[in-house]
Write a protein that holds these residues in place. Structure first.
Motif, PDB file in Angstrom:
ATOM      1  N   LEU A  35       0.826  -1.214   0.000  1.00  0.00           N
ATOM      2  CA  LEU A  35       0.000   0.000   0.000  1.00  0.00           C
ATOM      3  C   LEU A  35       0.857   1.260   0.000  1.00  0.00           C
ATOM      4  CD1 LEU A  35      -2.730  -1.117   2.587  1.00  0.00           C
ATOM      5  CD2 LEU A  35      -2.971  -0.923   0.099  1.00  0.00           C
ATOM      6  N   ILE A  36       1.935   1.248   0.811  1.00  0.00           N
ATOM      7  CA  ILE A  36       2.818   2.430   0.893  1.00  0.00           C
ATOM      8  C   ILE A  36       3.523   2.664  -0.438  1.00  0.00           C
ATOM      9  CG2 ILE A  36       4.912   3.353   1.966  1.00  0.00           C
ATOM     10  CD1 ILE A  36       4.018   1.817   4.539  1.00  0.00           C
ATOM     11  N   ASN A  37       4.120   1.588  -0.980  1.00  0.00           N
ATOM     12  CA  ASN A  37       4.835   1.732  -2.253  1.00  0.00           C
ATOM     13  C   ASN A  37       3.888   2.066  -3.393  1.00  0.00           C
ATOM     14  OD1 ASN A  37       7.611   1.350  -1.606  1.00  0.00           O
ATOM     15  ND2 ASN A  37       7.259  -0.829  -1.335  1.00  0.00           N
ATOM     16  N   GLY A  38       2.669   1.496  -3.342  1.00  0.00           N
ATOM     17  CA  GLY A  38       1.685   1.828  -4.364  1.00  0.00           C
ATOM     18  C   GLY A  38       1.344   3.305  -4.354  1.00  0.00           C
TER      19      GLY A  38
ATOM     20  N   LEU B  32       4.230  13.200 -10.382  1.00  0.00           N
ATOM     21  CA  LEU B  32       5.190  14.291 -10.200  1.00  0.00           C
ATOM     22  C   LEU B  32       6.470  14.125 -11.006  1.00  0.00           C
ATOM     23  CD1 LEU B  32       4.820  14.668  -6.326  1.00  0.00           C
ATOM     24  CD2 LEU B  32       3.822  16.131  -8.087  1.00  0.00           C
ATOM     25  N   LEU B  33       6.855  12.871 -11.306  1.00  0.00           N
ATOM     26  CA  LEU B  33       8.115  12.625 -12.012  1.00  0.00           C
ATOM     27  C   LEU B  33       7.924  12.045 -13.396  1.00  0.00           C
ATOM     28  CD1 LEU B  33      10.133  10.940  -9.094  1.00  0.00           C
ATOM     29  CD2 LEU B  33      10.189  13.350  -9.768  1.00  0.00           C
ATOM     30  N   GLY B  34       6.710  11.656 -13.738  1.00  0.00           N
ATOM     31  CA  GLY B  34       6.504  10.948 -14.992  1.00  0.00           C
ATOM     32  C   GLY B  34       6.946   9.500 -14.836  1.00  0.00           C
ATOM     33  N   THR B  35       7.485   8.908 -15.902  1.00  0.00           N
ATOM     34  CA  THR B  35       7.921   7.504 -15.854  1.00  0.00           C
ATOM     35  C   THR B  35       9.416   7.367 -15.625  1.00  0.00           C
ATOM     36  OG1 THR B  35       8.178   7.483 -18.263  1.00  0.00           O
ATOM     37  CG2 THR B  35       6.047   6.769 -17.368  1.00  0.00           C
ATOM     38  N   SER B  36      10.071   8.429 -15.136  1.00  0.00           N
ATOM     39  CA  SER B  36      11.531   8.433 -15.026  1.00  0.00           C
ATOM     40  C   SER B  36      12.060   7.489 -13.954  1.00  0.00           C
ATOM     41  CB  SER B  36      12.031   9.859 -14.742  1.00  0.00           C
ATOM     42  OG  SER B  36      11.505  10.343 -13.531  1.00  0.00           O
ATOM     43  N   PHE B  37      11.164   7.015 -13.038  1.00  0.00           N
ATOM     44  CA  PHE B  37      11.655   6.136 -11.990  1.00  0.00           C
ATOM     45  C   PHE B  37      11.920   4.721 -12.499  1.00  0.00           C
ATOM     46  CE2 PHE B  37       7.069   6.687 -11.618  1.00  0.00           C
ATOM     47  CZ  PHE B  37       6.597   5.396 -11.783  1.00  0.00           C
ATOM     48  N   GLY B  38      11.421   4.357 -13.695  1.00  0.00           N
ATOM     49  CA  GLY B  38      11.837   3.139 -14.362  1.00  0.00           C
ATOM     50  C   GLY B  38      11.068   1.880 -14.036  1.00  0.00           C
TER      51      GLY B  38
ATOM     52  N   LYS C 262      12.320  -1.204 -13.812  1.00  0.00           N
ATOM     53  CA  LYS C 262      13.015  -2.081 -12.870  1.00  0.00           C
ATOM     54  C   LYS C 262      12.682  -1.716 -11.425  1.00  0.00           C
ATOM     55  CE  LYS C 262      16.989  -3.323 -15.733  1.00  0.00           C
ATOM     56  NZ  LYS C 262      18.458  -3.201 -15.893  1.00  0.00           N
ATOM     57  N   THR C 263      12.593  -0.427 -11.157  1.00  0.00           N
ATOM     58  CA  THR C 263      12.223   0.012  -9.806  1.00  0.00           C
ATOM     59  C   THR C 263      10.803  -0.416  -9.481  1.00  0.00           C
ATOM     60  OG1 THR C 263      13.726   1.902  -9.825  1.00  0.00           O
ATOM     61  CG2 THR C 263      11.853   2.032  -8.334  1.00  0.00           C
ATOM     62  N   LEU C 264       9.922  -0.312 -10.455  1.00  0.00           N
ATOM     63  CA  LEU C 264       8.528  -0.725 -10.261  1.00  0.00           C
ATOM     64  C   LEU C 264       8.466  -2.215  -9.914  1.00  0.00           C
ATOM     65  CD1 LEU C 264       5.535   0.242 -10.534  1.00  0.00           C
ATOM     66  CD2 LEU C 264       5.623  -0.593 -12.877  1.00  0.00           C
ATOM     67  N   ILE C 265       9.176  -3.027 -10.690  1.00  0.00           N
ATOM     68  CA  ILE C 265       9.182  -4.479 -10.470  1.00  0.00           C
ATOM     69  C   ILE C 265       9.848  -4.818  -9.148  1.00  0.00           C
ATOM     70  CG2 ILE C 265      10.122  -6.657 -11.324  1.00  0.00           C
ATOM     71  CD1 ILE C 265       9.764  -5.503 -14.177  1.00  0.00           C
TER      72      ILE C 265
ATOM     73  N   ILE D 188      20.291  -5.066  -6.007  1.00  0.00           N
ATOM     74  CA  ILE D 188      19.209  -4.382  -6.724  1.00  0.00           C
ATOM     75  C   ILE D 188      19.687  -3.047  -7.297  1.00  0.00           C
ATOM     76  CG2 ILE D 188      16.945  -3.286  -6.435  1.00  0.00           C
ATOM     77  CD1 ILE D 188      16.377  -5.460  -4.278  1.00  0.00           C
ATOM     78  N   LEU D 189      20.372  -2.254  -6.478  1.00  0.00           N
ATOM     79  CA  LEU D 189      20.858  -0.948  -6.941  1.00  0.00           C
ATOM     80  C   LEU D 189      21.892  -1.096  -8.046  1.00  0.00           C
ATOM     81  CD1 LEU D 189      21.246   1.011  -3.565  1.00  0.00           C
ATOM     82  CD2 LEU D 189      19.403   1.180  -5.241  1.00  0.00           C
ATOM     83  N   ASN D 190      22.702  -2.159  -7.982  1.00  0.00           N
ATOM     84  CA  ASN D 190      23.728  -2.376  -8.993  1.00  0.00           C
ATOM     85  C   ASN D 190      23.129  -2.662 -10.363  1.00  0.00           C
ATOM     86  OD1 ASN D 190      25.849  -4.580 -10.331  1.00  0.00           O
ATOM     87  ND2 ASN D 190      26.804  -2.810  -9.357  1.00  0.00           N
ATOM     88  N   ARG D 191      21.875  -3.084 -10.393  1.00  0.00           N
ATOM     89  CA  ARG D 191      21.185  -3.351 -11.665  1.00  0.00           C
ATOM     90  C   ARG D 191      20.335  -2.158 -12.085  1.00  0.00           C
ATOM     91  NH1 ARG D 191      24.054  -6.432 -14.308  1.00  0.00           N
ATOM     92  NH2 ARG D 191      25.552  -5.682 -12.782  1.00  0.00           N
ATOM     93  N   ASN D 192      20.638  -0.981 -11.540  1.00  0.00           N
ATOM     94  CA  ASN D 192      19.949   0.269 -11.897  1.00  0.00           C
ATOM     95  C   ASN D 192      18.468   0.232 -11.534  1.00  0.00           C
ATOM     96  OD1 ASN D 192      19.962   2.905 -12.909  1.00  0.00           O
ATOM     97  ND2 ASN D 192      19.288   2.245 -14.930  1.00  0.00           N
ATOM     98  N   ALA D 193      18.174  -0.366 -10.377  1.00  0.00           N
ATOM     99  CA  ALA D 193      16.804  -0.393  -9.859  1.00  0.00           C
ATOM    100  C   ALA D 193      16.846   0.068  -8.413  1.00  0.00           C
ATOM    101  CB  ALA D 193      16.221  -1.806  -9.963  1.00  0.00           C
ATOM    102  N   SER D 194      15.700   0.129  -7.769  1.00  0.00           N
ATOM    103  CA  SER D 194      15.647   0.448  -6.343  1.00  0.00           C
ATOM    104  C   SER D 194      14.422  -0.230  -5.756  1.00  0.00           C
ATOM    105  CB  SER D 194      15.602   1.960  -6.102  1.00  0.00           C
ATOM    106  OG  SER D 194      14.286   2.448  -6.284  1.00  0.00           O
ATOM    107  N   ILE D 195      14.304  -0.214  -4.444  1.00  0.00           N
ATOM    108  CA  ILE D 195      13.166  -0.873  -3.785  1.00  0.00           C
ATOM    109  C   ILE D 195      12.071   0.126  -3.434  1.00  0.00           C
ATOM    110  CG2 ILE D 195      14.487  -2.820  -2.909  1.00  0.00           C
ATOM    111  CD1 ILE D 195      14.683  -1.391  -0.226  1.00  0.00           C
ATOM    112  N   GLY D 196      12.060   1.272  -4.100  1.00  0.00           N
ATOM    113  CA  GLY D 196      10.998   2.252  -3.865  1.00  0.00           C
ATOM    114  C   GLY D 196      11.160   2.919  -2.515  1.00  0.00           C
ATOM    115  N   GLY D 197      10.051   3.072  -1.797  1.00  0.00           N
ATOM    116  CA  GLY D 197      10.108   3.639  -0.455  1.00  0.00           C
ATOM    117  C   GLY D 197      10.719   5.025  -0.427  1.00  0.00           C
ATOM    118  N   THR D 198      11.703   5.199   0.469  1.00  0.00           N
ATOM    119  CA  THR D 198      12.296   6.523   0.658  1.00  0.00           C
ATOM    120  C   THR D 198      13.112   6.985  -0.543  1.00  0.00           C
ATOM    121  OG1 THR D 198      14.089   5.405   1.853  1.00  0.00           O
ATOM    122  CG2 THR D 198      12.362   6.429   3.174  1.00  0.00           C
ATOM    123  N   SER D 199      13.537   6.055  -1.416  1.00  0.00           N
ATOM    124  CA  SER D 199      14.268   6.487  -2.609  1.00  0.00           C
ATOM    125  C   SER D 199      13.349   7.293  -3.528  1.00  0.00           C
ATOM    126  CB  SER D 199      14.844   5.283  -3.358  1.00  0.00           C
ATOM    127  OG  SER D 199      13.815   4.452  -3.850  1.00  0.00           O
TER     128      SER D 199
END
Length: 291
Positions: A66-69, A78-84, A86-89, A132-143
């Motif tokens: 729910l939080i990440n959603g 606010l950012l468009g689709t720039s977060f990617g 891989k980050t979504l997945i 995860i970060l090394n593959r140019n993704a992130s786990i959402g949340g505070t990032s």
């Protein structure tokens, strides 16, 4: 050539998502089996979810979804689709795996000792998030919060992420107590350090400079046997004043060991200089450097 490039891209994509999946499993395990049972919140959506879970009893994985959603909806607006993608997945994959582990595989806690939980939980999470970060993704949340805040303020994204994690930890300290809060702050620090070590460890390469009288044999071995690139630099001996050619190549640790063994066989007197580099990039696919 086009089919070869497509095949190479597909292999890289498979490798990326395989490492992301491993990272998700490790990160989820640290949350479910170490952090959550010991009420340790290492910042992020997990920290917020843990506090809410303690107050309401709602499943942590469901709360993270729910939080990440909510954050992704805000990021999209606010950012468009720039977060990617891989980050979504990665983000929803982590929330889903945490939910499954909590609901169907509740094997925790692995330890009730807060110090052990802080150290090993941070290590497990640091390695997982590092993958995860090394593959140019992130786990959402505070990032995602950091990216949103940095876009609309003068603050740096990294500082925004760290600041948000600290705020979450302080909030958790109010709920769980000062002692646990101090362990949480330590966990935030340790996790960040381990993430950096993992990323550097994966990307480290060795920049190798070789001066040898058997230049052709060494170049042939690097290019034809190792299938790596190399560049010749012109130099001048400081003592002899003679012109000399220097072989420059960039290799992984394993390839460097193979090259060093070969050079010892053909020229035991060869001069080898090695520097560690943390990033190697090229604008073309036929770069002179190997690795």
């Amino acid at each position: 050539m086009k089919n070869k490039n497509i095949s190479s891209m597909n292999k890289q994509l498979v490798k990326d998502y395989l490492l992301i999946f491993i990272g998700i499993i490790l990160t989820a395990a640290s949350m479910v089996y170490i952090f959550t049972p010991n009420r340790l919140a290492a910042g992020g959506a997990q920290g917020i979810a843990l506090v809410i879970n303690h107050m309401t009893g709602v499943n942590t994985g469901l709360l993270m979804l729910l939080i990440n959603g909510s954050l992704f909806v805000a990021a999209f607006l606010l950012l468009g689709t720039s977060f990617g993608a891989k980050t979504l997945i990665s983000s929803f994959g982590l929330s889903f795996v945490v939910y499954i582990m909590e609901k169907y595989f509740p094997f925790g806690p692995l330890t009730d000792d807060l110090m052990l939980a802080t150290i090993f939980g941070s290590a497990l999470m640091g390695v997982g998030v590092g993958f995860i970060l090394n593959r140019n993704a992130s786990i959402g949340g505070t990032s995602l919060i950091g990216r949103i805040v940095s876009k609309y303020t003068f603050l740096d994204q990294v500082n925004c992420i760290v600041g948000t994690d600290i705020l979450v930890t302080i909030f958790a300290m109010v709920v769980f107590g000062v002692e646990i809060g101090l362990f949480q702050l330590l966990s935030v620090y340790l996790t960040g350090e381990i993430i950096n070590k993992v990323i550097d460890g994966i990307t480290y390469r060795r920049e190798v400079m070789i001066i040898t009288e058997h230049r052709n044999a060494v170049m042939h071995y690097i290019i034809n046997d190792m299938k790596k690139g190399a560049t010749l630099l012109m130099g001048k001996g400081g003592f002899t004043g003679r012109d000399t050619e220097i072989i420059l190549t960039v290799l992984t640790r394993r390839d460097f060991i193979k090259l060093k063994i070969f050079i010892r066989k053909v020229d035991p007197r060869a001069f080898i200089s090695v520097n560690m580099v943390t990033e190697v990039s090229s604008s073309t696919s036929d770069s002179s450097f190997g690795g």
